[in-house]
Design a protein around this motif. Sequence first.
Motif, short mmCIF file in Angstrom:
data_model
loop_
_atom_site.label_atom_id
_atom_site.label_comp_id
_atom_site.label_asym_id
_atom_site.label_seq_id
_atom_site.Cartn_x
_atom_site.Cartn_y
_atom_site.Cartn_z
N VAL A 299 -15.90 -16.88 -6.74
CA VAL A 299 -15.63 -18.21 -6.19
C VAL A 299 -14.25 -18.16 -5.54
O VAL A 299 -13.26 -17.85 -6.21
CB VAL A 299 -15.69 -19.30 -7.27
N PHE A 300 -14.20 -18.45 -4.25
CA PHE A 300 -12.93 -18.42 -3.51
C PHE A 300 -12.57 -19.85 -3.11
O PHE A 300 -13.32 -20.52 -2.41
CB PHE A 300 -13.07 -17.55 -2.26
N ASN A 301 -11.43 -20.31 -3.58
CA ASN A 301 -10.88 -21.60 -3.17
C ASN A 301 -9.61 -21.33 -2.35
O ASN A 301 -8.64 -20.77 -2.87
CB ASN A 301 -10.51 -22.46 -4.38
N GLY A 302 -9.64 -21.69 -1.09
CA GLY A 302 -8.48 -21.47 -0.22
C GLY A 302 -7.77 -22.78 0.06
O GLY A 302 -8.38 -23.73 0.54
N ARG A 303 -6.49 -22.81 -0.26
CA ARG A 303 -5.71 -24.03 0.01
C ARG A 303 -4.43 -23.65 0.72
O ARG A 303 -4.00 -22.49 0.71
CB ARG A 303 -5.43 -24.78 -1.29
#
Length: 536
Positions: A299-303
Amino acid sequence: MVQRGRGYRSDWERQLVAQQRQEEAARRVADRQAREQAKLAKEHHVVNQRRSEKTKTAAVVAQIAVLDDVLPSALRQRPFSVNQLEAVVSQPAFYPGRLGVSAIAPSWLSYAPVEPGGFSRLFGGMSRYQRKLATARVLWQAAKARYDQSEAIRLRELAAARAEHIRKVAKAQTEAAAYNADLAIRRAAFSAGDAEAMDWFVGQILDASQYPYGFPKQHQVAYRPENRDVVVEFELPGQQLIPAVCEYRYIKTRDAIDPVARPNGEVKRRYAHLIACVALRTLYEIFAATPPEVVEAVVFNGRVSTIDRATGKKARPHLISVEAERLAFTDLVLAEVDPAACLKHLNALVSPNPFDMEAVEPFIDFDLKRFRFVDDLDAIADLDSRRNLLKLTPTEFEHLVKDLFVAMGAEAWRTVPSKDGGVDAVAASKNLFFGGVCLIQAKRWTGVVGLEAVHALTGVMADHNATTGVLVATSWFGRASEQFAQRNRITLINGAELKHLIKEHLGRDVIPGTSPPRRLRASDNIQSGKVGPAAS
């Protein structure tokens, strides 16, 4: 007399005129040379300006090429291996320097006097020779004593230097052996699916990834052994990395090199392309370096860190969130894909306007998912003074969930009937999860909460016209449940997260009462281990 006078003035005047003509001719030559030099200097200046124009434009083009290569460059590299972290101690040769060079010993021949010849012997030469010989012998013996003393000191220092070299090499080898032994333990741990070891290893993968200058290097990692997935919270690059200039042009009339602004539409497209490449690159690097039997999904969360234009305060909106299964991801030909289309194929959540920092809700909130179940919880539950959620009555569990959500900002609370016998309630709040009216359902289970339970919640939401839903469980959820919940405005809270929220908002330390299997293959079609008649 008059004629001679006139002749004299005429000669003088002719000489003066000739001199003036020569000076005028010299001035014309000098002016012509000056004009030619000025022309050459101007032409040379124009050439330099043209060269500067090309140099500046080439720098911008090169910068764009580097950004376009963010994903392809990773595909050309060998996957990260823990072997790259092994310490290797070479066997450096011992270089003694000056201590390895012995001084030249004093030679008696350089001190010994010349023995006198035949006539000198007859006239006192031998006595003088004997005196010189005695003096020379004293001087030679003194020099030899100084040499022997100096050589003894050198040999002692040489031995000490050699011993120090051996000590340092042995120390380095010992430290390397200890480091490699620890590395072997970590390797075995993450190969077995140990959560902390996996966090460390994936962090090493991301640290080893070489991005162009100006990219942030912040990231957080959480491995969930119950789902065999890795959750990554990744700091994306800012918009300033996209050059605002597309080229430079030399304006000869103004003798100026002007920047040509890159079209705003192109800047936005390039930024969206860049963050898509970063997401795919991170997924690729993790899948390529981790064992398939340990990591089945990422799971990749980019912020991105920015300033909220409306409030002027610091903000970190999520621009990308994607949950990729290994089988689906490894089937991709990344060298040929369009990054944006590829993310769409993976059902990623991507900001429709990343340049304007329009945020998306991530698939998995990293701040919650980093809280894990404690191993062997069932074994210690009976010996622990903390309350075990599985041992609460349905009414006690309902009140506990109610107290929690009120503490979290629920402005109203109403229990509603439910066909499945669970603890169901309606809460209203402007800030609770996604806002508005929220239907809450709680499950006191000891096994994975399957997809059917999440499906059932959507039906109850429809019956009550709820805006959002929350499914609270004392156990855990499978990935399919998480994906379905994300698509249907449902928030999932597993046992470890529930424990954390109760501790944070109610100040109570509780035990969820269950822990997931060490090597669970998540199957959302199985609902195992409900707690008999007490299950909610």
